[in-house]
Design a protein around this motif. Structure first.
Motif, PDB file in Angstrom:
ATOM      1  N   GLU A   1      -2.601   2.226   4.288  1.00  0.00           N
ATOM      2  CA  GLU A   1      -3.714   1.918   5.207  1.00  0.00           C
ATOM      3  C   GLU A   1      -3.271   0.938   6.296  1.00  0.00           C
ATOM      4  O   GLU A   1      -3.736   0.973   7.435  1.00  0.00           O
TER       5      GLU A   1
ATOM      6  N   THR B   1      -5.482   3.248   0.419  1.00  0.00           N
ATOM      7  CA  THR B   1      -5.714   1.844   0.096  1.00  0.00           C
ATOM      8  C   THR B   1      -5.307   1.578  -1.360  1.00  0.00           C
ATOM      9  O   THR B   1      -5.026   2.504  -2.113  1.00  0.00           O
ATOM     10  N   SER B   2      -5.343   0.305  -1.747  1.00  0.00           N
ATOM     11  CA  SER B   2      -4.833  -0.066  -3.064  1.00  0.00           C
ATOM     12  C   SER B   2      -5.760   0.315  -4.213  1.00  0.00           C
ATOM     13  O   SER B   2      -5.389   0.192  -5.377  1.00  0.00           O
TER      14      SER B   2
ATOM     15  N   THR C   1      -8.025   8.765   6.837  1.00  0.00           N
ATOM     16  CA  THR C   1      -7.562   7.384   6.652  1.00  0.00           C
ATOM     17  C   THR C   1      -8.415   6.659   5.623  1.00  0.00           C
ATOM     18  O   THR C   1      -9.502   7.110   5.273  1.00  0.00           O
ATOM     19  N   ASN C   2      -7.893   5.514   5.146  1.00  0.00           N
ATOM     20  CA  ASN C   2      -8.617   4.673   4.184  1.00  0.00           C
ATOM     21  C   ASN C   2      -9.010   5.416   2.923  1.00  0.00           C
ATOM     22  O   ASN C   2     -10.139   5.296   2.437  1.00  0.00           O
TER      23      ASN C   2
ATOM     24  N   PHE D   1       0.828  -1.205   0.000  1.00  0.00           N
ATOM     25  CA  PHE D   1       0.000   0.000   0.000  1.00  0.00           C
ATOM     26  C   PHE D   1       0.863   1.257   0.000  1.00  0.00           C
ATOM     27  O   PHE D   1       0.445   2.316  -0.468  1.00  0.00           O
TER      28      PHE D   1
ATOM     29  N   TYR E   1      -0.264  -4.920   9.517  1.00  0.00           N
ATOM     30  CA  TYR E   1      -1.571  -4.423   9.097  1.00  0.00           C
ATOM     31  C   TYR E   1      -2.381  -3.878  10.284  1.00  0.00           C
ATOM     32  O   TYR E   1      -3.571  -4.109  10.404  1.00  0.00           O
ATOM     33  N   THR E   2      -1.716  -3.158  11.174  1.00  0.00           N
ATOM     34  CA  THR E   2      -2.447  -2.630  12.331  1.00  0.00           C
ATOM     35  C   THR E   2      -3.068  -1.276  12.001  1.00  0.00           C
ATOM     36  O   THR E   2      -4.014  -0.864  12.654  1.00  0.00           O
ATOM     37  N   GLY E   3      -2.499  -0.581  11.030  1.00  0.00           N
ATOM     38  CA  GLY E   3      -2.985   0.758  10.737  1.00  0.00           C
ATOM     39  C   GLY E   3      -2.773   1.733  11.889  1.00  0.00           C
ATOM     40  O   GLY E   3      -3.387   2.794  11.925  1.00  0.00           O
TER      41      GLY E   3
END
Ligand SMILES: Cc1cc2nc3c(=O)[nH]c(=O)nc-3n(C[C@H](O)[C@H](O)[C@H](O)COP(=O)(O)OP(=O)(O)OC[C@H]3O[C@@H](n4cnc5c(N)ncnc54)[C@H](O)[C@@H]3O)c2cc1C
Ligand SMILES: Nc1ncnc2c1ncn2[C@@H]1O[C@H](COP(=O)(O)O)[C@@H](O)[C@H]1O
Lengths: 330, 263
Positions: free
Chosen positions: B119, B180-181, B143-144, B37, B125-127
């Protein structure tokens, strides 16, 4: 410990967490809740049946957009004022980024998406996916204040109990975010609930084109199930909506049967299928990692295997139709 | 305008092996690369640079010595320069420690407009990092984000993908954004760019340069104690069917019926 504060932008998650906290009251102390944003008073009223002894209500304009920094400001003040030691947050998209923001404000440790939550002695022990989903890290937050965001479905669905709990209007300072929500658009209608489906047909990049989707839709229909997919099919290609995407960044499912088709089986995906009772994998590559995650594997081209499987399933169901399906049509 | 992209070096997770117990991961000697990401974040920054004039894109990463190699990919993609914070402590730092390091580095970089992060990281992958960095710097966070628009005057608009809706958030810079992707497809740098990447400036700082040390970054400060980190106990049958396809399907259906998973 001196008490738990529960918050979520999704009311049902707040209810579940509230009931969980209330059940652990002996160890964790008094459960309280915070309800923020639009229609907060009304939503707080509904929250009263889930065990929180106090429910803080804030519908100040500064929090109606539920932006992380504004919400974290309100929660941080409640934590300090109420001497809270555990904050449980629903791990929605918003909750996942709110929790670490709050944690940093309070110099606290944080688990941002617990998929397991339990008490061991006096400690709250959480489980979360680690190493891309290869492992589950079981841990406990050792700072005086613990912030834990809990994934939907981790604790039991709460049933409403006796209505109690005092509603308290939040009177502290509410600092607005410098950011602002300028538009909201609904996502195209949510059609399905993959997390609760009993049978799933999960398709990956083995599907060569969007036009071929009926192939897997037919199989799903023959099984009485739903179509799910890997991340590329949803995020990258947009062939299927995000709510059908399974994996660490998508849905976690626990069907009786999952048929995985043209999926390589990267760990970020397979973490979402671990709850399935039985997994069937269809892939052209004998060495595809998905076979290690499967109970039954067919090495073959989905364009040959799937239509045949669908026909056989339809045949089994319809008795006479079985003959038809196995005989050349015409 | 200056955009800082935070990139994390991660191991190739597809290559994780397990000890004979089948559950204890073995991570030694695995190849590393930049997170997925984060490349979306960098790609977006480069596109903004291509669209607006006078944009500087800085790749920022905290980690260990191997980063000097890994970061070349970011430079080849189009980052103008890189800032690396290298310290053995960072290899075992928690989210809070990494965030403190990145926040201190961002302050030292000085005036910047947008800080882009992924993200979530490929491995944990905790963000947590984007939110913690924003909190430490007292900045708003978006975010996101799946669509990003940065205007020449520094006004940022991010479209966030929430569960049931898309939410467009606007903010003046400086602001912290995680992506995000869906945002874009990161470019594959051409060979010439890869060759030239080695000549772009890379600044290396230590934790001490940032006024940080064992008290603030590192395991002794660890806020979360890990009790165990194991693969779930696997119990799949791993039965590959054989015979001709018709026979395989018949056998499959018999097995599924026996297990009571089809009706
Ligand atoms: C931080 C992070 C989070 C992520 N989160 C997720 C997530 O939540 N969910 C997710 O799915 N992914 C996620 N990913 C991506 C994941 O790593 C993989 O890239 C993705 O799951 C691969 O999708 P795939 O199996 O469909 O495609 P591929 O890996 O390309 O596999 C396609 C497979 O199809 C097979 N195939 C090809 N043609 C046929 C045919 N005709 N018949 C049968 N088989 C065929 C091939 O042999 C191959 O094994 C994430 C990645 C990162 C970095
Ligand atoms: N060590 C690091 N160096 C630079 N950026 C990082 C580092 N760790 C995390 N990040 C950034 O923070 C994002 C989220 O990571 P995480 O909080 O680990 O899920 C990543 O996508 C990166 O952009």
């Amino acid at each position: 410990m001196s008490g738990v504060l529960v918050y979520s932008d999704r009311d049902d998650l707040a209810h579940d967490l509230s009931a969980w906290a209330a059940a652990q009251r002996e160890v964790l102390g008094e459960p309280t809740a915070a309800v923020l944003g639009a229609r907060a008073a009304e939503r707080a009223e509904a929250c009263r049946a889930y065990g929180a002894v106090r429910i803080h209500v804030c519908d100040a304009p500064a929090v109606t957009d539920l932006l992380d920094d504004a919400v974290a400001g309100v929660l941080a003040e409640l934590v300090t004022r109420e001497q809270i030691s555990v904050v449980l947050i629903g791990a929605t998209r918003r909750g996942r980024s709110l929790a670490p923001r709050l944690a940093q404000m309070l110099e606290a440790g944080c688990v941002s998406e617990a998929v397991e939550l339990g008490l061991e002695g006096r400690r709250i022990v959480t489980g979360r996916y680690s190493l891309g989903g290869n492992t589950i890290s079981r841990e406990w937050v050792r700072t005086p204040i613990q912030i834990i965001a809990v994934a939907p479905g981790t604790v039991e669905r709460a049933v409403p109990g006796a209505v109690g709990g005092d509603l308290i209007t939040f009177e502290g300072q509410v600092n607005a975010s410098r950011a602002a929500v300028i538009e909201r658009r609904d996502k195209p209608g949510l059609e399905t609930n993959i997390a609760d489906s009993e049978r799933l047909v999960c398709v990956g990049r083995g599907l060569a084109s969007e036009e071929d989707l009926p192939l897997v839709q037919d199989l799903a229909e023959a099984l009485g199930g739903e179509v799910a997919c890997t991340r590329p099919l949803s995020y990258e290609y947009g062939w299927l909506p995000e709510e059908r995407m399974i994996g660490i960044s998508g849905q976690k499912c626990s069907p009786k049967l999952l048929v995985s088709i043209g999926v390589s089986g990267q760990v970020q995906h397979t973490v979402g299928i671990q709850g399935a009772k039985t997994i069937v994998a269809i892939n052209t590559e004998k060495g595809a990692p998905i076979f290690k995650q499967a109970d039954y594997g067919i090495v073959g081209d989905m364009y040959e295997v799937v239509p045949l499987l669908t026909a056989r399933l339809r045949g089994r169901r319809g008795g006479g139709a079985a003959m038809k399906a196995s005989q050349p049509q015409e | 305008m200056r955009i800082v992209v935070c990139l994390k070096e991660v191991i190739d997770l597809a290559q994780v092996r397990f000890k004979t117990d089948g559950r204890t991961p073995v991570l030694d000697g695995l190849p590393v690369r930049l997170g997925a990401f984060e490349k979306n974040a960098l790609e977006e920054a480069i596109r903004i640079k291509e669209r607006l004039t006078e944009v500087e894109v800085i790749a920022l990463s905290a980690g260990s010595g191997r980063l000097k190699e890994s970061i070349k990919e970011a430079l080849a993609m189009g980052a103008d320069r890189a800032v690396l914070v290298l310290d053995p402590l960072l290899e075992i730092a928690d989210s809070a420690g990494v965030a403190r390091t990145l926040a201190a580095a961002l302050e030292r970089i000085g005036s910047w407009d947008v800080c882009l992060l992924g993200e979530g990281s490929d491995d944990e992958y905790t963000g947590q990092t984007p939110s913690r960095v924003a909190a430490l710097l007292g900045l708003p966070q978006i975010t996101n984000v799946r669509e990003l628009d940065i205007a020449g005057d520094g006004r940022v608009r991010g479209t966030r993908g929430l569960e049931a809706e898309l939410e467009v958030v606007a903010c003046d810079s400086p602001v912290v954004v995680s992506v995000t992707s869906e945002l874009n497809t990161p470019r594959l740098p051409p060979l010439t760019a890869i060759l030239k990447a080695g000549r772009k400036p890379v600044e290396v700082w230590t934790l001490a340069d940032l006024g940080l040390g064992p008290g603030t970054v590192g395991p002794r400060e660890a806020q979360v104690e890990v009790l165990s980190n194991l693969a779930p106990a696997g119990s799949r049958k791993n039965q590959i069917l054989d015979g001709d396809l018709e026979a395989q399907i018949e056998e499959l259906l018999r097995s599924l019926e026996r297990e009571g998973v089809i009706s």
